[in-house]
Scaffold this motif. Structure first.
Motif, PDB file in Angstrom:
ATOM      1  N   ASP A   1      37.873  47.671  36.137  1.00  0.00           N
ATOM      2  CA  ASP A   1      38.168  46.358  35.555  1.00  0.00           C
ATOM      3  C   ASP A   1      37.869  46.398  34.058  1.00  0.00           C
ATOM      4  O   ASP A   1      37.311  47.381  33.549  1.00  0.00           O
ATOM      5  CB  ASP A   1      37.448  45.218  36.296  1.00  0.00           C
TER       6      ASP A   1
ATOM      7  N   TYR B   1      32.455  52.208  30.399  1.00  0.00           N
ATOM      8  CA  TYR B   1      32.334  53.552  30.996  1.00  0.00           C
ATOM      9  C   TYR B   1      33.620  54.357  31.185  1.00  0.00           C
ATOM     10  O   TYR B   1      33.549  55.550  31.495  1.00  0.00           O
ATOM     11  CB  TYR B   1      31.631  53.440  32.363  1.00  0.00           C
TER      12      TYR B   1
ATOM     13  N   GLY C   1      36.621  40.462  38.235  1.00  0.00           N
ATOM     14  CA  GLY C   1      36.297  39.319  39.085  1.00  0.00           C
ATOM     15  C   GLY C   1      37.119  39.213  40.346  1.00  0.00           C
ATOM     16  O   GLY C   1      38.197  39.785  40.486  1.00  0.00           O
ATOM     17  N   GLU C   2      36.564  38.418  41.255  1.00  0.00           N
ATOM     18  CA  GLU C   2      37.145  38.227  42.595  1.00  0.00           C
ATOM     19  C   GLU C   2      38.572  37.677  42.542  1.00  0.00           C
ATOM     20  O   GLU C   2      39.386  38.000  43.406  1.00  0.00           O
ATOM     21  CB  GLU C   2      36.220  37.258  43.360  1.00  0.00           C
TER      22      GLU C   2
ATOM     23  N   GLY D   1      32.665  47.699  40.312  1.00  0.00           N
ATOM     24  CA  GLY D   1      31.951  46.989  41.373  1.00  0.00           C
ATOM     25  C   GLY D   1      32.760  46.956  42.659  1.00  0.00           C
ATOM     26  O   GLY D   1      33.752  47.682  42.803  1.00  0.00           O
TER      27      GLY D   1
ATOM     28  N   VAL E   1      34.774  44.734  43.819  1.00  0.00           N
ATOM     29  CA  VAL E   1      36.160  44.284  43.689  1.00  0.00           C
ATOM     30  C   VAL E   1      37.056  45.484  43.386  1.00  0.00           C
ATOM     31  O   VAL E   1      38.094  45.690  44.029  1.00  0.00           O
ATOM     32  CB  VAL E   1      36.275  43.198  42.583  1.00  0.00           C
TER      33      VAL E   1
ATOM     34  N   LEU F   1      24.371  45.903  33.829  1.00  0.00           N
ATOM     35  CA  LEU F   1      24.802  44.864  34.768  1.00  0.00           C
ATOM     36  C   LEU F   1      24.095  43.550  34.445  1.00  0.00           C
ATOM     37  O   LEU F   1      22.918  43.554  34.064  1.00  0.00           O
ATOM     38  CB  LEU F   1      24.440  45.327  36.190  1.00  0.00           C
TER      39      LEU F   1
ATOM     40  N   GLU G   1      23.800  39.453  38.753  1.00  0.00           N
ATOM     41  CA  GLU G   1      24.473  40.444  39.622  1.00  0.00           C
ATOM     42  C   GLU G   1      23.469  41.456  40.182  1.00  0.00           C
ATOM     43  O   GLU G   1      23.567  41.868  41.336  1.00  0.00           O
ATOM     44  CB  GLU G   1      25.571  41.194  38.849  1.00  0.00           C
TER      45      GLU G   1
HETATM   46  N1  NAD Z   1      34.129  47.110  51.414  1.00  0.00           N
HETATM   47  C1  NAD Z   1      32.959  46.672  51.792  1.00  0.00           C
HETATM   48  O1  NAD Z   1      32.368  47.145  52.768  1.00  0.00           O
HETATM   49  C2  NAD Z   1      32.306  45.581  51.002  1.00  0.00           C
HETATM   50  C3  NAD Z   1      30.961  45.285  51.196  1.00  0.00           C
HETATM   51  C4  NAD Z   1      30.373  44.321  50.390  1.00  0.00           C
HETATM   52  C5  NAD Z   1      31.123  43.646  49.428  1.00  0.00           C
HETATM   53  N2  NAD Z   1      32.428  43.957  49.281  1.00  0.00           N
HETATM   54  C6  NAD Z   1      33.236  43.288  48.259  1.00  0.00           C
HETATM   55  O2  NAD Z   1      32.675  43.568  46.993  1.00  0.00           O
HETATM   56  C7  NAD Z   1      32.989  42.521  46.100  1.00  0.00           C
HETATM   57  C8  NAD Z   1      31.742  42.143  45.344  1.00  0.00           C
HETATM   58  O3  NAD Z   1      31.283  43.257  44.629  1.00  0.00           O
HETATM   59  P1  NAD Z   1      30.526  43.106  43.239  1.00  0.00           P
HETATM   60  O4  NAD Z   1      29.421  42.147  43.417  1.00  0.00           O
HETATM   61  O5  NAD Z   1      30.251  44.464  42.745  1.00  0.00           O
HETATM   62  O6  NAD Z   1      31.602  42.336  42.346  1.00  0.00           O
HETATM   63  P2  NAD Z   1      32.484  42.805  41.099  1.00  0.00           P
HETATM   64  O7  NAD Z   1      33.187  44.043  41.374  1.00  0.00           O
HETATM   65  O8  NAD Z   1      33.282  41.611  40.727  1.00  0.00           O
HETATM   66  O9  NAD Z   1      31.394  43.088  39.979  1.00  0.00           O
HETATM   67  C9  NAD Z   1      30.632  42.027  39.475  1.00  0.00           C
HETATM   68  C10 NAD Z   1      30.722  41.984  37.939  1.00  0.00           C
HETATM   69  O10 NAD Z   1      29.920  43.037  37.420  1.00  0.00           O
HETATM   70  C11 NAD Z   1      30.672  43.773  36.455  1.00  0.00           C
HETATM   71  N3  NAD Z   1      30.111  45.117  36.476  1.00  0.00           N
HETATM   72  C12 NAD Z   1      30.171  46.046  37.464  1.00  0.00           C
HETATM   73  N4  NAD Z   1      29.426  47.114  37.157  1.00  0.00           N
HETATM   74  C13 NAD Z   1      28.887  46.873  35.942  1.00  0.00           C
HETATM   75  C14 NAD Z   1      28.010  47.591  35.091  1.00  0.00           C
HETATM   76  N5  NAD Z   1      27.477  48.750  35.451  1.00  0.00           N
HETATM   77  N6  NAD Z   1      27.678  47.042  33.892  1.00  0.00           N
HETATM   78  C15 NAD Z   1      28.165  45.827  33.520  1.00  0.00           C
HETATM   79  N7  NAD Z   1      28.971  45.090  34.301  1.00  0.00           N
HETATM   80  C16 NAD Z   1      29.326  45.613  35.494  1.00  0.00           C
HETATM   81  C17 NAD Z   1      32.098  43.640  36.854  1.00  0.00           C
HETATM   82  O11 NAD Z   1      32.946  43.834  35.750  1.00  0.00           O
HETATM   83  C18 NAD Z   1      32.118  42.191  37.370  1.00  0.00           C
HETATM   84  O12 NAD Z   1      32.301  41.313  36.296  1.00  0.00           O
HETATM   85  C19 NAD Z   1      33.578  41.396  46.932  1.00  0.00           C
HETATM   86  O13 NAD Z   1      34.951  41.352  46.750  1.00  0.00           O
HETATM   87  C20 NAD Z   1      33.258  41.792  48.353  1.00  0.00           C
HETATM   88  O14 NAD Z   1      34.202  41.324  49.280  1.00  0.00           O
HETATM   89  C21 NAD Z   1      33.034  44.902  50.043  1.00  0.00           C
END
Ligand code: NAD
Length: 355
Positions: free
Chosen positions: A42, A49, A72-73, A104, A106, A173, A177
């Protein structure tokens, strides 16, 4: 630290190592021949990175491209998947090439879905960068996107060829989060890993302590998840243990409006509520609810939600895909470090929603 996810049809390793992001190229060259790769990410993670990973892949002989979409979602949908397909066609990705999911949950869910459907499936690996993705979504092979009708409604079970986790990236992060990711970590301690619970008990709960313990916390969490998913890849049995706190948590998320209460926060509230009622009913040990409350609060996770609306939660949970017929399978923790499943009539679920 290395863990093996031992699916007989598709075993793969999870490598957890500080600073490993800049070694992504040499790591990947142990899995794939030099080939074309598309890094799907994203915009936020791309800025931080993508270049580092691209350079590392190129110096290992890969022809690397970056595709990023808005964070984002709200981007986790088929429209974004189409844009990914378009990019893959544009750069000429073939069935012998691969996709790197960098980001992340998403990104991981969406890139995994694109990889598993483009040309009936190309190889992919996960480089998770959020705590949620590092301890949860990058392992187990669930990929997918949301539709206007439901979250994660369209998806596949597709295992990656490898997972590379660099705990250092958690430093960038956002604090909310980072804390949110601890909801699932606390859950792993409760359902399966007393040693993890003890480690969490010794921490002071600050974001600094999370970063300091990140490698070990991630290792323990991935260890729990990999054991459970290997036993039940397609989510028909013990994988349900991972849902401790989620039945009520999902209902809170849905009622609040997705995004208002973060997933890990809702799980924390759900774990506390289900434990409170189960403890009263003698289904969970005396005092465990207070222990969970203290643990969650220490890390800054919420343990309550207002307005508490039993009937709205009940409506939301009967629409939850985990409800089958007139009963629901509820996960409880009869003893710290072990979970069990209780099939209860939907009507009885109302008791679990009472304050
Ligand atoms: N497949 C599965 O088994 C499973 C399990 C749990 C959750 N999920 C899914 O995961 C999603 C949630 O994941 P999430 O919380 O990582 O959300 P996300 O991917 O939206 O990340 C959250 C935010 O953190 C930012 N980000 C990520 N890594 C970063 C870093 N190192 N430094 C700065 N910013 C960073 C992203 O840009 C985003 O704005 C949901 O869609 C959920 O349904 C899937």
């Amino acid at each position: 630290m290395k863990l093996n996810v031992n699916f007989p049809h598709h075993p793969y390793d999870i490598l957890i190592e500080k600073g490993s992001l800049s070694q992504a190229g040499s790591w990947l060259s142990q899995l794939w021949q030099p080939q074309k790769v598309v890094i799907v990410t994203d915009n936020r993670v791309a800025r931080l990175y993508a270049e580092k990973v691209k350079l590392s892949l190129e110096s290992a002989g890969f022809e690397a491209y970056v595709f990023d979409f808005f964070e984002g979602e709200a981007s986790k949908n088929l429209k974004t998947v189409n844009k990914v397909y378009e990019f893959l066609v544009k750069v000429g990705l073939t069935r012998s090439d691969g996709i790197v999911a960098l980001g992340g949950g998403v990104v991981g869910d969406l890139a995994g879905f694109a990889a598993s459907t483009y040309m009936r499936g190309v190889h992919f690996v996960q480089i998770p960068t959020s705590l949620t993705a590092q301890v949860d979504s990058s392992i187990g092979g669930k990929t997918g996107v949301n539709t206007p009708w439901a979250k994660n409604m369209v998806g596949t079970f597709t295992q990656p060829d490898g997972v590379l986790i660099d705990p250092e990236v958690l430093h960038t992060l956002g604090q909310r989060e980072l804390i949110e990711g601890m909801g699932e970590v606390v859950k792993y301690g409760l359902i399966e890993d007393k040693e993890l619970w003890d480690e969490l008990s010794e921490m002071d709960g600050s974001p600094e302590s999370i970063l300091e313990h990140a490698e070990s916390i991630i290792y323990h969490s991935c260890d729990v998840k990999r054991k459970i998913v290997v036993e039940d890849e397609l989510d028909n049995g013990v994988r349900l243990y991972l849902n401790f706190g989620h039945t009520i948590g999902h209902a809170i998320e849905a009622t609040a409006g997705y995004g208002k209460v973060m997933h890990g926060e809702a799980v924390a509230i759900g774990m506390v509520q289900v434990s409170r009622v189960a403890e009263k009913k003698g289904l969970m040990p005396a005092g465990i609810t207070e222990d969970i409350i203290q643990m969650c609060q220490k890390f800054g996770l919420p343990v309550d939600y207002q307005p508490w609306n039993e009937s709205a939660f009940y409506q939301a949970l009967i629409h939850d895909k985990k409800a089958r017929g007139n009963s629901i399978k509820l996960v409880l923790v009869p003893e710290l470090g072990s979970a069990s499943i209780h099939q209860i009539p939907l009507e009885e679920m109302k008791e679990f929603l009472k304050k």
